[in-house]
Design a protein around this motif. Structure first.
Motif, short mmCIF file in Angstrom:
data_model
loop_
_atom_site.label_atom_id
_atom_site.label_comp_id
_atom_site.label_asym_id
_atom_site.label_seq_id
_atom_site.Cartn_x
_atom_site.Cartn_y
_atom_site.Cartn_z
N THR A 139 0.81 -1.21 0.00
CA THR A 139 0.00 0.00 0.00
C THR A 139 0.85 1.27 0.00
N ILE A 140 2.07 1.19 0.54
CA ILE A 140 2.91 2.38 0.63
C ILE A 140 3.36 2.86 -0.75
N LEU A 141 3.62 1.93 -1.66
CA LEU A 141 4.23 2.28 -2.93
C LEU A 141 3.29 2.13 -4.13
N ILE A 142 2.01 1.82 -3.86
CA ILE A 142 1.07 1.62 -4.96
C ILE A 142 0.98 2.85 -5.86
N VAL A 143 0.95 4.03 -5.25
CA VAL A 143 0.78 5.26 -6.01
C VAL A 143 1.88 5.43 -7.04
N ALA A 144 3.08 4.91 -6.75
CA ALA A 144 4.18 5.02 -7.71
C ALA A 144 3.89 4.21 -8.97
N MET A 145 3.32 3.02 -8.82
CA MET A 145 3.00 2.20 -9.98
C MET A 145 1.80 2.74 -10.75
N LEU A 146 0.94 3.47 -10.05
CA LEU A 146 -0.22 4.07 -10.72
C LEU A 146 0.18 5.31 -11.51
N ILE A 147 1.12 6.08 -11.00
CA ILE A 147 1.41 7.40 -11.56
C ILE A 147 2.65 7.42 -12.45
N THR A 148 3.74 6.79 -12.02
CA THR A 148 5.02 6.95 -12.72
C THR A 148 5.01 6.44 -14.16
N PRO A 149 4.54 5.21 -14.45
CA PRO A 149 4.50 4.78 -15.87
C PRO A 149 3.61 5.68 -16.72
N ALA A 150 2.47 6.11 -16.17
CA ALA A 150 1.56 6.98 -16.91
C ALA A 150 2.20 8.34 -17.18
N ALA A 151 2.90 8.88 -16.19
CA ALA A 151 3.58 10.16 -16.37
C ALA A 151 4.68 10.06 -17.41
N THR A 152 5.40 8.95 -17.41
CA THR A 152 6.44 8.71 -18.40
C THR A 152 5.84 8.63 -19.80
N ALA A 153 4.75 7.88 -19.92
CA ALA A 153 4.10 7.73 -21.23
C ALA A 153 3.55 9.06 -21.73
N TYR A 154 3.10 9.91 -20.82
CA TYR A 154 2.56 11.22 -21.19
C TYR A 154 3.60 12.07 -21.90
N LEU A 155 4.86 11.92 -21.52
CA LEU A 155 5.94 12.71 -22.11
C LEU A 155 6.17 12.39 -23.57
N PHE A 156 5.70 11.21 -24.02
CA PHE A 156 5.96 10.78 -25.39
C PHE A 156 4.68 10.61 -26.22
N SER A 157 3.52 10.88 -25.65
CA SER A 157 2.26 10.56 -26.31
C SER A 157 1.53 11.80 -26.80
N THR A 158 0.81 11.63 -27.90
CA THR A 158 -0.01 12.71 -28.46
C THR A 158 -1.49 12.37 -28.42
N SER A 159 -1.83 11.17 -27.96
CA SER A 159 -3.23 10.77 -27.83
C SER A 159 -3.37 9.85 -26.63
N LEU A 160 -4.58 9.76 -26.10
CA LEU A 160 -4.80 8.94 -24.91
C LEU A 160 -4.58 7.47 -25.21
N LYS A 161 -4.98 7.02 -26.39
CA LYS A 161 -4.82 5.61 -26.73
C LYS A 161 -3.34 5.22 -26.75
N LYS A 162 -2.50 6.05 -27.37
CA LYS A 162 -1.06 5.78 -27.39
C LYS A 162 -0.47 5.85 -25.99
N MET A 163 -0.97 6.78 -25.19
CA MET A 163 -0.49 6.94 -23.82
C MET A 163 -0.80 5.69 -22.99
N VAL A 164 -2.00 5.16 -23.14
CA VAL A 164 -2.41 3.97 -22.39
C VAL A 164 -1.54 2.77 -22.78
N ILE A 165 -1.34 2.58 -24.07
CA ILE A 165 -0.54 1.44 -24.54
C ILE A 165 0.89 1.54 -24.04
N LEU A 166 1.49 2.72 -24.18
CA LEU A 166 2.87 2.91 -23.74
C LEU A 166 3.00 2.77 -22.23
#
Length: 282
Positions: A198-225
């Motif tokens: 429970t302490i580190l769950i937020v990292a797995m929820l946020i960090t990959p999504a934030a990383t994908a956001y830096l390279f994505s131009t659409s939500l679908k691409k962001m979700v896949i990445l």
């Protein structure tokens, strides 16, 4: 090290369970995380991940599956936060802080009452190497359900995430999709306990999504990445943790953070490389 890891995968059932479970959690966490950060609800993910602790403790006391208590308390926390925010002058972040700190304190008290302190420690900090077959299949089942709901309501979740006012004008039930997302977030938070706690769950929820956001131009691409990055971080983190005999959950989170750190400087959106090129030209 690679050879030892591969040999372990062939010979040890617990490592096979750990790999499958961590990959599944990486994919589903990365997927739901995209909607969380686009809605500016990163703190909500943190709140729910802490709020499930009393439910887990009560489940151990009553000797029932911890999924049941955790999901109930996660949903209760999300309902309370939304109700306080919607029916008072208090802002959302304040409502989140009050709710999750209260639930966390309750969880600490209940941990003292419960006898299974070792298991609860694993819930707090994760123990992916101790995942049993039943937990693995529950994780897979919950993750398939979450991903299926996202695919089914992708368009509605997209519109309500980017422009809730337009969604209301189109006749969409914005509040319904908000609670639907809270339900999915709760389910993912509970399943992710096995890998990162429970302490580190937020990292797995946020960090990959934030990383994908830096390279994505659409939500679908962001979700896949994001799903791919979540799975990759889980695999690499498991490999590092098993090979060097260190905490696997922390290894997964730090691996994901490393991906973000590299992407932060290489992403076209950040323009660091362009700025450096201009400086060199001058």
């Amino acid at each position: 090290m690679i050879t030892n890891f591969l040999d372990g995968l062939q010979n040890f059932h617990f490592l096979q369970n750990a790999l499958i479970t961590s990959l599944v959690i990486g994919v589903v966490s990365g997927t739901i995380g995209c909607f969380i950060i686009l809605r500016g609800m990163s703190l909500m993910g943190d709140a729910i991940s802490h709020a499930v602790l009393p439910g887990v403790a009560i489940s151990f006391i009553l000797e029932i599956n911890f999924f049941i208590g955790a999901i109930l308390f996660g949903l209760l926390a999300s309902i309370m936060i939304t109700y306080i925010k919607s029916n008072s002058a208090i802002k959302g972040d304040t409502a989140i802080g009050i709710t999750f700190s209260s639930f966390l304190a309750l969880g600490v008290i209940l941990i003292g009452v419960a006898n299974s302190s070792t298991d609860l420690f694993h819930i707090l900090f994760g123990n992916i190497l101790a995942v049993q077959d039943v937990d693995k299949w529950i994780t897979i089942g919950v993750s398939v359900f979450v991903l299926a709901v996202i695919v089914l309501f992708f368009k509605e979740l997209l519109i309500t995430s980017f422009d809730p006012l337009m969604a209301k004008a189109l006749g969409m039930k914005v509040q319904f999709y908000h609670y639907l997302l809270m339900l999915l977030l709760t389910l993912v938070s509970v399943t992710a306990m096995q890998s990162v706690g429970t302490i580190l769950i937020v990292a797995m929820l946020i960090t990959p999504a934030a990383t994908a956001y830096l390279f994505s131009t659409s939500l679908k691409k962001m979700v896949i990445l994001s799903a791919f990055l979540g799975a990759l971080a889980s695999f690499v983190g498991l490999f590092i943790g098993y090979s060097f005999n260190i905490a696997v959950s922390s290894s997964i989170v730090l691996t994901s953070a490393l991906f973000f750190a590299v992407s932060f400087f290489l992403s076209p959106k950040q323009k660091f490389l362009r700025k450096k090129a201009r400086i060199n030209e001058n």
